[in-house]
Design a protein around this motif. Structure first.
Motif, PDB file in Angstrom:
ATOM      1  N   LEU A   6       0.853  -1.187   0.000  1.00  0.00           N
ATOM      2  CA  LEU A   6       0.000   0.000   0.000  1.00  0.00           C
ATOM      3  C   LEU A   6       0.888   1.235   0.000  1.00  0.00           C
ATOM      4  N   VAL A   9      -3.523   5.320   2.113  1.00  0.00           N
ATOM      5  CA  VAL A   9      -4.809   4.909   2.669  1.00  0.00           C
ATOM      6  C   VAL A   9      -5.634   6.178   2.822  1.00  0.00           C
ATOM      7  N   ILE A  31      -2.256   5.083  10.018  1.00  0.00           N
ATOM      8  CA  ILE A  31      -2.028   5.088   8.571  1.00  0.00           C
ATOM      9  C   ILE A  31      -0.549   5.249   8.268  1.00  0.00           C
ATOM     10  N   LEU A  52      -5.599   2.308  -0.882  1.00  0.00           N
ATOM     11  CA  LEU A  52      -6.752   1.728  -0.200  1.00  0.00           C
ATOM     12  C   LEU A  52      -7.688   2.843   0.243  1.00  0.00           C
ATOM     13  N   HIS A  53      -8.928   2.803  -0.252  1.00  0.00           N
ATOM     14  CA  HIS A  53      -9.972   3.734   0.166  1.00  0.00           C
ATOM     15  C   HIS A  53     -10.889   2.982   1.122  1.00  0.00           C
ATOM     16  N   LEU A 145      -3.089  -3.157  10.213  1.00  0.00           N
ATOM     17  CA  LEU A 145      -4.479  -3.011   9.773  1.00  0.00           C
ATOM     18  C   LEU A 145      -5.435  -3.109  10.964  1.00  0.00           C
TER      19      LEU A 145
END
Length: 161
Positions: A6, A9, A31, A52-53, A145
């Motif tokens: 990623l 975010v 984040i 990543l949304h 996460l």
């Protein structure tokens, strides 16, 4: 860094609004830690790195995964129901930990911290399990996460009060 990671975010402010500056700070830190180091691979899609949304839809966390150019890669919903107990336990042990820091012996603090890490590991394993078949993450990424999910949840709990 490889392609399976990623790079950003983004949080939907309409459905996951932070309840104040403390909640917003917790999110930013979570984040930052996640972006700093992660392993994130969308199964059967070799188009990373990813953005990543995150948003909320009917008590489900929406993972909208895109390329850096904004092209859709994969969207899926993650039910928050399986996380309720472990998040509740994690928040309770964190409160005990912060209280212990103020009033307890180093030995007591260490014992509570070990319990806190154990619950965090349990949440991390749940994240990896719930992502199975969609996204592959390593253990450290699942930990980060879970931290972000807790930060998002804390904002929602405070907003509801």
């Amino acid at each position: 860094m490889g392609e399976h990671r990623l790079v950003s975010v983004e949080i939907d402010d309409e459905t996951l609004a932070a309840s104040g500056p403390d909640a917003e700070h917790e999110r930013r830190v979570a984040i930052f830690d996640l972006i700093e180091e992660n392993s994130f691979e969308v199964l059967e899609k070799d188009v990373g790195p990813y953005v990543l949304h995150l948003s909320m839809q009917e008590r489900k966390l929406v993972f909208d995964i895109r390329t850096e150019a904004g092209e859709a890669v994969h969207i899926f919903l993650l039910s928050m129901s399986p996380f309720r107990g472990v998040i509740r336990d994690y928040f309770m042990i964190c409160e005990s930990y912060y209280e212990a820091i103020r009033n307890s012996t180093p030995h007591q603090i260490e014992a509570i911290d070990m319990a806190r890490r154990g619950i965090h590991n349990e949440g991390s394993e749940l994240v990896a399990e719930r992502l199975e078949g969609k996204v592959t993450v390593d253990f450290d990424t699942s930990r980060r996460l879970f931290t972000l999910i807790c930060a998002l949840h804390a904002g929602q709990v405070r907003a509801a009060r």
